[in-house]
Design a protein around this motif. Structure first.
Motif, PDB file in Angstrom:
ATOM      1  N   ARG A  42       1.028  -1.088  -0.019  1.00  0.00           N
ATOM      2  CA  ARG A  42       0.025   0.090  -0.127  1.00  0.00           C
ATOM      3  C   ARG A  42       0.838   1.046  -0.006  1.00  0.00           C
ATOM      4  O   ARG A  42       1.395   1.487   0.914  1.00  0.00           O
ATOM      5  CB  ARG A  42      -0.849   0.069   1.181  1.00  0.00           C
ATOM      6  N   VAL A  43       0.957   1.995  -1.177  1.00  0.00           N
ATOM      7  CA  VAL A  43       1.757   3.028  -1.285  1.00  0.00           C
ATOM      8  C   VAL A  43       1.025   4.279  -0.672  1.00  0.00           C
ATOM      9  O   VAL A  43      -0.089   4.880  -1.116  1.00  0.00           O
ATOM     10  CB  VAL A  43       2.364   3.118  -2.732  1.00  0.00           C
ATOM     11  N   ALA A  44       1.517   5.113   0.358  1.00  0.00           N
ATOM     12  CA  ALA A  44       1.187   6.496   0.731  1.00  0.00           C
ATOM     13  C   ALA A  44       1.415   7.685  -0.054  1.00  0.00           C
ATOM     14  O   ALA A  44       0.644   8.483  -0.013  1.00  0.00           O
ATOM     15  CB  ALA A  44       1.257   6.311   2.301  1.00  0.00           C
TER      16      ALA A  44
ATOM     17  N   ILE B 247       5.199   3.668   2.621  1.00  0.00           N
ATOM     18  CA  ILE B 247       4.557   2.364   2.519  1.00  0.00           C
ATOM     19  C   ILE B 247       3.553   2.428   3.809  1.00  0.00           C
ATOM     20  O   ILE B 247       4.201   2.384   4.979  1.00  0.00           O
ATOM     21  CB  ILE B 247       5.365   0.932   2.637  1.00  0.00           C
ATOM     22  N   SER B 248       2.192   2.375   3.711  1.00  0.00           N
ATOM     23  CA  SER B 248       1.475   2.342   4.730  1.00  0.00           C
ATOM     24  C   SER B 248       0.741   1.044   5.010  1.00  0.00           C
ATOM     25  O   SER B 248       0.076   0.903   5.999  1.00  0.00           O
ATOM     26  CB  SER B 248       0.204   3.360   4.609  1.00  0.00           C
ATOM     27  N   GLY B 249       0.879  -0.145   4.217  1.00  0.00           N
ATOM     28  CA  GLY B 249       0.366  -1.382   4.520  1.00  0.00           C
ATOM     29  C   GLY B 249       0.677  -2.282   3.578  1.00  0.00           C
ATOM     30  O   GLY B 249       1.530  -2.037   2.765  1.00  0.00           O
ATOM     31  N   PHE B 250       0.341  -3.644   3.876  1.00  0.00           N
ATOM     32  CA  PHE B 250       0.448  -4.669   3.100  1.00  0.00           C
ATOM     33  C   PHE B 250      -0.557  -5.510   2.763  1.00  0.00           C
ATOM     34  O   PHE B 250      -1.509  -5.746   3.552  1.00  0.00           O
ATOM     35  CB  PHE B 250       1.676  -5.560   3.785  1.00  0.00           C
TER      36      PHE B 250
ATOM     37  N   ARG C 161      -5.503  -7.675   4.772  1.00  0.00           N
ATOM     38  CA  ARG C 161      -4.718  -6.465   4.666  1.00  0.00           C
ATOM     39  C   ARG C 161      -4.248  -6.099   6.282  1.00  0.00           C
ATOM     40  O   ARG C 161      -4.681  -6.068   6.923  1.00  0.00           O
ATOM     41  CB  ARG C 161      -5.532  -5.001   4.346  1.00  0.00           C
ATOM     42  N   ILE C 162      -2.916  -5.520   6.192  1.00  0.00           N
ATOM     43  CA  ILE C 162      -2.234  -5.228   7.191  1.00  0.00           C
ATOM     44  C   ILE C 162      -1.719  -3.734   7.267  1.00  0.00           C
ATOM     45  O   ILE C 162      -1.104  -3.449   6.233  1.00  0.00           O
ATOM     46  CB  ILE C 162      -0.913  -6.304   7.908  1.00  0.00           C
ATOM     47  N   THR C 163      -2.279  -2.925   8.205  1.00  0.00           N
ATOM     48  CA  THR C 163      -1.571  -1.519   7.911  1.00  0.00           C
ATOM     49  C   THR C 163      -0.509  -1.456   9.209  1.00  0.00           C
ATOM     50  O   THR C 163      -0.485  -1.999  10.141  1.00  0.00           O
ATOM     51  CB  THR C 163      -2.892  -0.503   8.423  1.00  0.00           C
ATOM     52  N   VAL C 164       0.244  -0.306   8.848  1.00  0.00           N
ATOM     53  CA  VAL C 164       1.426  -0.021   9.757  1.00  0.00           C
ATOM     54  C   VAL C 164       0.842   0.515  10.993  1.00  0.00           C
ATOM     55  O   VAL C 164       1.248   0.278  11.959  1.00  0.00           O
ATOM     56  CB  VAL C 164       2.384   1.329   8.979  1.00  0.00           C
TER      57      VAL C 164
ATOM     58  N   ASP D 258       8.394   9.835  15.055  1.00  0.00           N
ATOM     59  CA  ASP D 258       7.632  11.034  15.280  1.00  0.00           C
ATOM     60  C   ASP D 258       5.936  10.825  14.819  1.00  0.00           C
ATOM     61  O   ASP D 258       5.827   9.793  14.284  1.00  0.00           O
ATOM     62  CB  ASP D 258       8.182  12.320  14.745  1.00  0.00           C
ATOM     63  N   SER D 259       5.376  11.833  15.293  1.00  0.00           N
ATOM     64  CA  SER D 259       4.000  11.689  14.804  1.00  0.00           C
ATOM     65  C   SER D 259       3.578  11.578  13.560  1.00  0.00           C
ATOM     66  O   SER D 259       2.344  11.190  13.224  1.00  0.00           O
ATOM     67  CB  SER D 259       3.267  12.897  15.805  1.00  0.00           C
ATOM     68  N   PHE D 260       4.456  12.339  12.613  1.00  0.00           N
ATOM     69  CA  PHE D 260       4.114  12.260  11.044  1.00  0.00           C
ATOM     70  C   PHE D 260       4.291  10.925  10.545  1.00  0.00           C
ATOM     71  O   PHE D 260       3.809  10.840   9.568  1.00  0.00           O
ATOM     72  CB  PHE D 260       5.209  13.226  10.542  1.00  0.00           C
ATOM     73  N   HIS D 261       4.955   9.925  11.334  1.00  0.00           N
ATOM     74  CA  HIS D 261       5.272   8.635  10.584  1.00  0.00           C
ATOM     75  C   HIS D 261       4.612   7.493  11.460  1.00  0.00           C
ATOM     76  O   HIS D 261       4.922   6.353  11.306  1.00  0.00           O
ATOM     77  CB  HIS D 261       6.646   8.298  10.258  1.00  0.00           C
ATOM     78  N   ARG D 262       3.540   7.763  12.123  1.00  0.00           N
ATOM     79  CA  ARG D 262       2.956   6.751  13.115  1.00  0.00           C
ATOM     80  C   ARG D 262       1.981   5.883  12.126  1.00  0.00           C
ATOM     81  O   ARG D 262       1.902   4.543  12.795  1.00  0.00           O
ATOM     82  CB  ARG D 262       1.945   7.350  14.264  1.00  0.00           C
ATOM     83  N   ASP D 263       1.570   6.097  10.893  1.00  0.00           N
ATOM     84  CA  ASP D 263       0.857   5.337  10.268  1.00  0.00           C
ATOM     85  C   ASP D 263       1.597   4.817   8.863  1.00  0.00           C
ATOM     86  O   ASP D 263       0.830   4.182   8.060  1.00  0.00           O
ATOM     87  CB  ASP D 263      -0.623   5.873   9.930  1.00  0.00           C
ATOM     88  N   HIS D 264       2.839   5.025   8.762  1.00  0.00           N
ATOM     89  CA  HIS D 264       3.451   4.443   7.605  1.00  0.00           C
ATOM     90  C   HIS D 264       5.131   4.530   7.657  1.00  0.00           C
ATOM     91  O   HIS D 264       5.251   4.993   8.644  1.00  0.00           O
ATOM     92  CB  HIS D 264       3.174   5.367   6.370  1.00  0.00           C
ATOM     93  N   PHE D 265       5.611   3.890   6.708  1.00  0.00           N
ATOM     94  CA  PHE D 265       7.111   3.793   6.713  1.00  0.00           C
ATOM     95  C   PHE D 265       7.516   4.738   5.784  1.00  0.00           C
ATOM     96  O   PHE D 265       7.000   4.850   4.515  1.00  0.00           O
ATOM     97  CB  PHE D 265       7.649   2.325   6.387  1.00  0.00           C
ATOM     98  N   HIS D 266       8.452   5.370   6.142  1.00  0.00           N
ATOM     99  CA  HIS D 266       9.167   6.486   5.072  1.00  0.00           C
ATOM    100  C   HIS D 266      10.558   5.822   4.693  1.00  0.00           C
ATOM    101  O   HIS D 266      11.199   5.493   5.427  1.00  0.00           O
ATOM    102  CB  HIS D 266       8.952   7.790   5.594  1.00  0.00           C
ATOM    103  N   PHE D 267      10.621   5.539   3.541  1.00  0.00           N
ATOM    104  CA  PHE D 267      12.181   5.188   2.959  1.00  0.00           C
ATOM    105  C   PHE D 267      12.692   6.021   1.822  1.00  0.00           C
ATOM    106  O   PHE D 267      11.976   6.579   1.040  1.00  0.00           O
ATOM    107  CB  PHE D 267      11.781   3.722   2.267  1.00  0.00           C
ATOM    108  N   ASP D 268      13.794   6.366   2.074  1.00  0.00           N
ATOM    109  CA  ASP D 268      14.472   7.187   1.069  1.00  0.00           C
ATOM    110  C   ASP D 268      15.901   6.828   0.730  1.00  0.00           C
ATOM    111  O   ASP D 268      16.550   6.208   1.719  1.00  0.00           O
ATOM    112  CB  ASP D 268      14.188   8.982   0.895  1.00  0.00           C
TER     113      ASP D 268
END
Length: 265
Positions: free
Chosen positions: A169-171, A198-201, A208-211, A244-254
């Motif tokens: 699941r791409v956020a 990525i917010s889920g799988f 469905r599994i959410t972060v 932090d609170s900005f990333h509580r519902d997804h993984f950020h990758f760069d």
């Protein structure tokens, strides 16, 4: 008596001079013994020892003599046609020089503000047969990092749940914006095509599994942490619910790289 003695002497001499009878059969010229060598008679009428082919002897010593294989020599035409069709379809959609990364070439993406954009963008729809929920724009370094993460972390972490992973699941992917959309902040790696969220799988059985929920759920917490930790390496920056609170519902990758190494929280 002398006459009889003379007769017996003549008969004995004739018997000694008679040719020896060969009891074993003699092959005809050009016939073979054991199907390999022609029978050759020497000067005395005996069977001569066959001479081996020097080239065949050398091949045997080298271990290159031909052997008989029980394996079919050719695949059926139907199998070959199917394999060619599958290969062409994958090659047609391959990007970044990797048939496991499927999508399309976008090329140059111009940013609407200074610092955004990328020169050689691709739009990815799947990596290693795992589908993205939306076709995502990024550069090839990020696409390859995403594939490595899926292969090395996501698939192993979820292999025992719901038949394994089927989709991500791409956020967020490319977007010309500042970090966390804060006014006056630096341009985000999303604005350079070097990030994906990525917010889920989605599993093969439809689960469905959410972060957001999966990070603390008993059944998925360990898998979530394994996937988060496994991204530290393929990606330069990894942020999750504990960052932090900005990333509580997804993984950020760069794929930004730092002198101190991977930044993983």
């Amino acid at each position: 008596m002398k006459v009889l003695s003379l007769v017996f002497a003549l008969l004995a001499g004739a018997a000694l001079a008679a040719p020896e009878t060969v009891k074993r059969p003699v092959g005809r010229p050009g016939s073979t013994a054991g199907g390999t060598h022609p029978l050759v008679l020497d000067g005395s009428g005996a069977i001569a020892t066959p001479q081996r082919d020097p080239a065949a002897q050398a091949a045997t010593r080298r271990g290159t003599a031909p052997t008989t294989s029980l394996r079919p020599q050719k695949r059926t035409r139907a199998v070959m046609r199917s394999a060619r069709k599958h290969r062409k379809l994958r090659e047609k959609g391959a990007v970044c020089g990797d048939t496991d990364i499927q999508g399309e070439i976008v090329g140059r993406v111009a940013g609407r503000i200074s610092g955004c954009g990328l020169a050689e963008a691709v739009r990815v729809r799947s990596v290693s047969d795992v589908t993205l929920s939306q076709r995502s724009v990024m550069d090839c370094d990020t696409a390859r990092a995403l594939k490595s993460w899926v292969d090395q972390s996501v698939k192993p972490a979820l292999r025992k749940q719901g038949g394994g992973v089927k989709g991500l699941r791409v956020a967020a992917h490319y977007a010309c914006r500042t970090r966390n959309n804060k006014k006056g902040a630096r341009i985000s790696e999303h604005g350079k095509g070097r990030a994906i969220d990525i917010s889920g799988f989605q599993l093969r059985d439809g689960t469905r599994i959410t972060v957001l929920r999966g990070w603390t759920a008993r059944a998925t917490a360990q898998a979530m942490r394994d996937m988060h930790r496994g991204a530290c390496g393929p990606f330069g920056t990894v942020l999750g619910p504990n960052a932090d609170s900005f990333h509580r519902d997804h993984f950020h990758f760069d794929t930004a790289r730092y002198r101190s190494g991977t930044y993983c929280r």
